[in-house]
Design a protein around this motif. Structure first.
Motif, PDB file in Angstrom:
ATOM      1  N   UNK A  28       0.796  -1.230   0.000  1.00  0.00           N
ATOM      2  CA  UNK A  28       0.000   0.000   0.000  1.00  0.00           C
ATOM      3  C   UNK A  28       0.830   1.282   0.000  1.00  0.00           C
ATOM      4  N   UNK A  29       2.172   1.147  -0.107  1.00  0.00           N
ATOM      5  CA  UNK A  29       2.981   2.371  -0.228  1.00  0.00           C
ATOM      6  C   UNK A  29       4.320   2.023  -0.848  1.00  0.00           C
ATOM      7  N   UNK A  30       4.636   2.689  -1.949  1.00  0.00           N
ATOM      8  CA  UNK A  30       5.882   2.429  -2.664  1.00  0.00           C
ATOM      9  C   UNK A  30       6.238   3.680  -3.465  1.00  0.00           C
ATOM     10  N   UNK A  31       7.525   3.764  -3.847  1.00  0.00           N
ATOM     11  CA  UNK A  31       7.990   4.766  -4.812  1.00  0.00           C
ATOM     12  C   UNK A  31       8.878   4.006  -5.788  1.00  0.00           C
ATOM     13  N   UNK A  87       0.013  -0.362  -4.804  1.00  0.00           N
ATOM     14  CA  UNK A  87      -0.091   1.050  -5.141  1.00  0.00           C
ATOM     15  C   UNK A  87       1.316   1.575  -5.395  1.00  0.00           C
ATOM     16  N   UNK A  88       1.413   2.728  -6.007  1.00  0.00           N
ATOM     17  CA  UNK A  88       2.705   3.394  -6.135  1.00  0.00           C
ATOM     18  C   UNK A  88       2.503   4.892  -6.071  1.00  0.00           C
ATOM     19  N   UNK A 110      -0.875   5.984  -8.035  1.00  0.00           N
ATOM     20  CA  UNK A 110      -1.152   7.179  -7.232  1.00  0.00           C
ATOM     21  C   UNK A 110      -0.549   8.385  -7.938  1.00  0.00           C
ATOM     22  N   UNK A 111      -1.390   9.290  -8.435  1.00  0.00           N
ATOM     23  CA  UNK A 111      -0.886  10.482  -9.121  1.00  0.00           C
ATOM     24  C   UNK A 111      -0.415  11.454  -8.047  1.00  0.00           C
ATOM     25  N   UNK A 112       0.887  11.329  -7.700  1.00  0.00           N
ATOM     26  CA  UNK A 112       1.464  12.206  -6.704  1.00  0.00           C
ATOM     27  C   UNK A 112       1.728  13.588  -7.258  1.00  0.00           C
ATOM     28  N   UNK A 113       2.051  14.518  -6.358  1.00  0.00           N
ATOM     29  CA  UNK A 113       2.242  15.894  -6.794  1.00  0.00           C
ATOM     30  C   UNK A 113       2.982  16.686  -5.730  1.00  0.00           C
ATOM     31  N   UNK A 150      -6.368  -1.830 -13.171  1.00  0.00           N
ATOM     32  CA  UNK A 150      -5.758  -0.514 -12.980  1.00  0.00           C
ATOM     33  C   UNK A 150      -6.754   0.442 -12.332  1.00  0.00           C
ATOM     34  N   UNK A 151      -6.316   1.075 -11.270  1.00  0.00           N
ATOM     35  CA  UNK A 151      -7.095   2.153 -10.657  1.00  0.00           C
ATOM     36  C   UNK A 151      -6.181   3.330 -10.353  1.00  0.00           C
ATOM     37  N   UNK A 152      -6.785   4.494 -10.162  1.00  0.00           N
ATOM     38  CA  UNK A 152      -6.042   5.731  -9.949  1.00  0.00           C
ATOM     39  C   UNK A 152      -6.460   6.349  -8.620  1.00  0.00           C
ATOM     40  N   UNK A 153      -5.467   6.787  -7.839  1.00  0.00           N
ATOM     41  CA  UNK A 153      -5.715   7.593  -6.643  1.00  0.00           C
ATOM     42  C   UNK A 153      -4.965   8.915  -6.792  1.00  0.00           C
ATOM     43  N   UNK A 154      -5.378   9.925  -6.052  1.00  0.00           N
ATOM     44  CA  UNK A 154      -4.734  11.236  -6.076  1.00  0.00           C
ATOM     45  C   UNK A 154      -3.887  11.379  -4.820  1.00  0.00           C
ATOM     46  N   UNK A 155      -2.630  11.854  -4.983  1.00  0.00           N
ATOM     47  CA  UNK A 155      -1.683  11.691  -3.888  1.00  0.00           C
ATOM     48  C   UNK A 155      -0.689  12.839  -3.758  1.00  0.00           C
TER      49      UNK A 155
END
Length: 456
Positions: free
Chosen positions: A67-70, A126-127, A155-158, A200-205
């Protein structure tokens, strides 16, 4: 009557961990059309199948959920000048290197990360991709996931607050808020699949309190609600973050999170090491999930979340590898073992069991991602994502009474067989994609380019 259509695959002679409530010794599990068809203990009831695998008494579990990666950070794995640095110090040194990533390096690093996850028994990840020096890098990640057959929560990080605005990242890796939000909409429209069995799913991050503004956090939350997608961020990870939020915002990281409209069950956060007790209770009551990253916590040396207290409060808690810049590996099995040993070190010999950890690595992670109905368990109807585990006969010699405890205590364990959506993607401990060697060679070239290390 017409002959019954056989299942696609049946695994027999297995110790099957179905979920936290049910285990079957010497059982079988049948898969059909990408789903778990049936599970049983009586070999006489085993369905017909096109393919049969004899598990030879080994442990079968749901695929692990990360649930958490880079993932892009494996391009700077174990980078020597920062291996002993604090969180803010290694971020400051690595940001300029990460500013060099492009479509090719992101594709390759994502492919390598997913292959490593599959070999460690992870079938859904997730990533948190928050560095965007170029456009459409998430698209490259999704191509890699599709090519490997990996179930992916992008995860669309920003980041919007650079050093010029009092933030930590340099100007080269931040973006304009309107540009980010437009790309979030583009990715949701193009790739987010809310249907059952999605790949495939998208989250905002948004990345963290020290790299985005409160206004942008609030705008992202409103967009996520309007488009019915999930939210992810780092929160309460470091004492420097606590100091930063008090000095810049006049509040704690959790208060910043609440004030931006994130306190609800659409959200999950990474690390969550430094909340107050009342903040833990408020977050748990709201259903906010927590990604526990024990190896990263121990390597950085900044503390660790009280995950058993959070679980008792009712918060969903899953496991995360975190990025290679801090953890340097992508095995969720290693994270699971680290969670067991760290939990017992923190709370005593009865504080954590292998089943506690396996529940976090499967059902807990699925709950963090809002996917607990279909993933993280092996009940009939679930996605056919599962692992047959193997280990050294020497390491397992004498482990006769409890396969689940032995899974973590007698390792290292690896995936002999990893199945995603009913398809075997790891067989006999090897990635089945024939492109592995070529990808590794290309990845090495990209890592040398970004690190500016010549081949010697």
């Amino acid at each position: 009557m017409p002959e019954a259509v056989p299942c696609d695959l049946v695994i027999t002679n297995a110790y099957i961990y179905i979920d936290s409530e049910r285990e079957i010794a010497g059982g079988w599990i049948a898969l059909a059309e990408g789903r778990v068809h049936s599970v049983g203990a009586d070999p006489r009831q085993t369905p017909a199948a096109t393919t049969r695998i004899d598990a030879q008494g080994r442990l079968v579990t749901p695929g692990l959920v990360n649930v958490h990666h880079h993932m892009y950070q494996n391009l700077t794995r174990s980078y020597a000048p920062v291996v002993n640095a604090s969180l803010f110090d290694w971020l400051t040194m690595l940001y300029p290197m990460w500013a060099e990533i492009d479509d090719e390096s992101v594709y390759l690093s994502t492919w390598v990360a997913m292959a490593e996850l599959l070999l460690g028994g992870c079938t859904l990840s997730s990533d948190h991709m928050y560095v965007h020096p170029r456009r459409e890098l998430i698209d490259a990640q999704i191509r890699a996931a599709t090519d490997l057959g990996f179930r992916f929560y992008a995860n669309r990080g920003s980041m919007t607050r650079s050093t010029a605005d009092g933030g930590l990242p340099p100007v080269t890796v931040v973006q304009d808020a309107d540009e980010i939000l437009a790309d979030c909409v583009r990715l949701i429209d193009g790739y987010h699949d809310p249907s059952p069995g999605a790949m495939t799913r998208i989250a905002l991050a948004p990345c963290s309190p020290f790299s985005v503004t409160p206004q942008f956090m609030a705008e992202t939350a409103r967009l996520a609600e309007s488009r019915d997608v999930r939210l992810h961020t780092h929160l309460a990870e470091d004492r420097d973050e606590l100091t930063y939020c008090r000095q810049v915002y006049g509040m704690t990281p959790v208060e910043y999170f609440e004030d931006a409209g994130w306190l609800h069950d659409r959200s999950w956060v990474a690390h969550f090491i430094f909340p107050s007790a009342p903040e833990e209770s408020r977050m748990a009551a709201a259903g906010v999930g927590v990604a526990h990253c024990p190896s990263s916590n121990m390597l950085i040396g900044g503390g660790t979340a009280d995950v058993q207290r959070l679980r008792r409060l009712g918060a969903p808690v899953g496991l995360g590898c975190d990025g290679s810049a801090s953890t340097d590996h992508g095995s969720l099995w290693l994270e699971a073992r680290a969670a067991l040993t760290l939990g017992r070190y923190r709370g005593g010999s009865t504080a954590m069991t292998a089943r506690d950890v396996l529940a976090m690595a499967t059902q807990g992670g699925a709950a963090c991602l809002g996917w607990a109905d279909e993933t993280g368990h092996l009940r009939p109807g679930a996605c056919a994502d599962l692992v047959i585990w193997t280990g050294s006969p020497v390491a397992l010699a004498g482990a006769l009474t409890d396969p689940v405890e032995a899974w973590l205590r007698c390792g290292p364990m690896t995936a002999d067989t990893t199945i995603v959506a009913g398809r075997v993607v790891v067989r006999d401990g090897r990635i089945q994609d024939p492109g592995l060697d070529a990808v590794l060679a290309a990845h090495a070239a990209q890592a040398r380019r970004i690190q500016k290390v010549s081949l010697r």
